[in-house]
Design an enzyme around this catalytic site. Structure first.
Site, PDB file in Angstrom:
ATOM      1  N   CYS A  96       0.811  -1.230   0.000  1.00  0.00           N
ATOM      2  CA  CYS A  96       0.000   0.000   0.000  1.00  0.00           C
ATOM      3  C   CYS A  96       0.844   1.279   0.000  1.00  0.00           C
ATOM      4  O   CYS A  96       1.461   1.592  -1.012  1.00  0.00           O
ATOM      5  CB  CYS A  96      -0.985  -0.059   1.160  1.00  0.00           C
ATOM      6  SG  CYS A  96      -2.406   1.037   0.936  1.00  0.00           S
ATOM      7  N   HIS A 198      -3.493  -5.658   2.238  1.00  0.00           N
ATOM      8  CA  HIS A 198      -3.196  -5.800   3.662  1.00  0.00           C
ATOM      9  C   HIS A 198      -3.798  -7.133   4.087  1.00  0.00           C
ATOM     10  O   HIS A 198      -4.250  -7.926   3.293  1.00  0.00           O
ATOM     11  CB  HIS A 198      -3.877  -4.683   4.471  1.00  0.00           C
ATOM     12  CG  HIS A 198      -3.382  -3.323   4.158  1.00  0.00           C
ATOM     13  ND1 HIS A 198      -2.226  -2.801   4.680  1.00  0.00           N
ATOM     14  CD2 HIS A 198      -3.906  -2.340   3.397  1.00  0.00           C
ATOM     15  CE1 HIS A 198      -2.063  -1.565   4.260  1.00  0.00           C
ATOM     16  NE2 HIS A 198      -3.064  -1.257   3.475  1.00  0.00           N
TER      17      HIS A 198
END
Ligand code: GLN
Length: 255
Positions: A96, A198
């Site tokens: 990310c 994630h």
């Protein structure tokens, strides 16, 4: 007598870039290395800390714009060493906000232009105020050999677009991926993987975990290295299956 093999991992900014329990990736790495009989040396590198001279695997987690602003100049200073490791074939897992900074640049929601280190030929731009964030469960098919279906959870405002030299890490079936417009998720360059997943991502994607360990072993000991035939972690397989089921039932189908 066989000597124990060891891989050297660097975790970048573990106390800053760690949203959504990205530190769990290191826990999964430790557990799997133990099962495979591979010793794991870990160097945590914070702002201003020296990098070790060599590394076989680099991990960096996600962070919000404020954290990215803190680490971006420090990361940029280290770009030559990081590029050398990547070119040599070291494994990288950049999640990310970390993925965005391993790209060419990230323009934050406040309009700051954060330079990335350009491992991936991708550029990320935060959308105008009022745009929806890309949030939800992701199910995607990795284009990296041996990795197969990947699952995770994404939460990002930034939209990432691939440049001409970038290859996607995966193609989404459910979720937004890089930008919600095209089906690409993440990016790959050599053994470096950038992704929005994630979760943390490694405990529920055992094939990805093994792929990174294999890259690290080959970086250290040469291309003939292989992983021992050790059964997969049954809990990781179950975690993957249940996350995939969740993504199928409530994820955003690819448009
Ligand atoms: N700040 C970035 C974004 O929202 C990254 C967020 C994250 O790492 N979860 O696009």
């Amino acid at each position: 007598m066989t000597l124990e093999r060891a891989i050297r991992a660097v975790v970048l900014y573990p106390h800053i870039m760690d949203v959504y329990a990205d530190r769990g990736n290191l826990i999964a790495l430790r557990a799997r290395c133990r099962a495979l009989g591979v010793a794991l040396e870990v160097a945590n590198v914070g702002l201003g800390d020296p990098l070790p001279t060599e590394a076989d695997l680099v991990l960096i987690g996600g962070g919000q714009d404020a954290e990215q602003r803190r680490v971006a100049p420090d990361l940029f200073e280290r770009r030559d060493t990081l590029h050398r490791w990547v070119e040599e074939g070291a494994g990288v897992l950049a999640i990310c906000g970390g993925y965005q900074l391993f790209g060419q640049a990230y323009r934050t929601g406040a309009g700051d232009e954060l330079p990335g280190i350009g491992v991936f030929d991708v550029t990320t731009v935060a959308p105008p105020l009022g745009w929806e964030r890309c949030i939800g469960d992701v199910l995607a098919d990795s284009l990296v050999e041996g990795v197969g279906e990947v699952v995770g959870f994404e939460n990002h405002g930034g939209r990432t677009y691939l440049g001409p030299r970038a290859r996607p890490f995966a193609l989404v079936r459910f979720g937004h991926g890089n930008n919600g417009d095209d089906p690409s998720e993440g990016a790959v360059y050599r053994e470096a993987i950038g992704t929005y997943l994630h979760g943390p991502v490694l405990p529920k994607n055992p094939a990805l975990l093994d792929r990174l360990i294999l890259a690290a072993l080959r970086h250290r000991y040469g291309p003939d290295e292989s992983l021992p035939e050790v059964p997969g972690d049954e809990w990781a397989v179950r975690a993957h299956a249940s996350a995939a089921e969740v993504a199928r039932s409530r994820g955003r189908p690819r448009t």
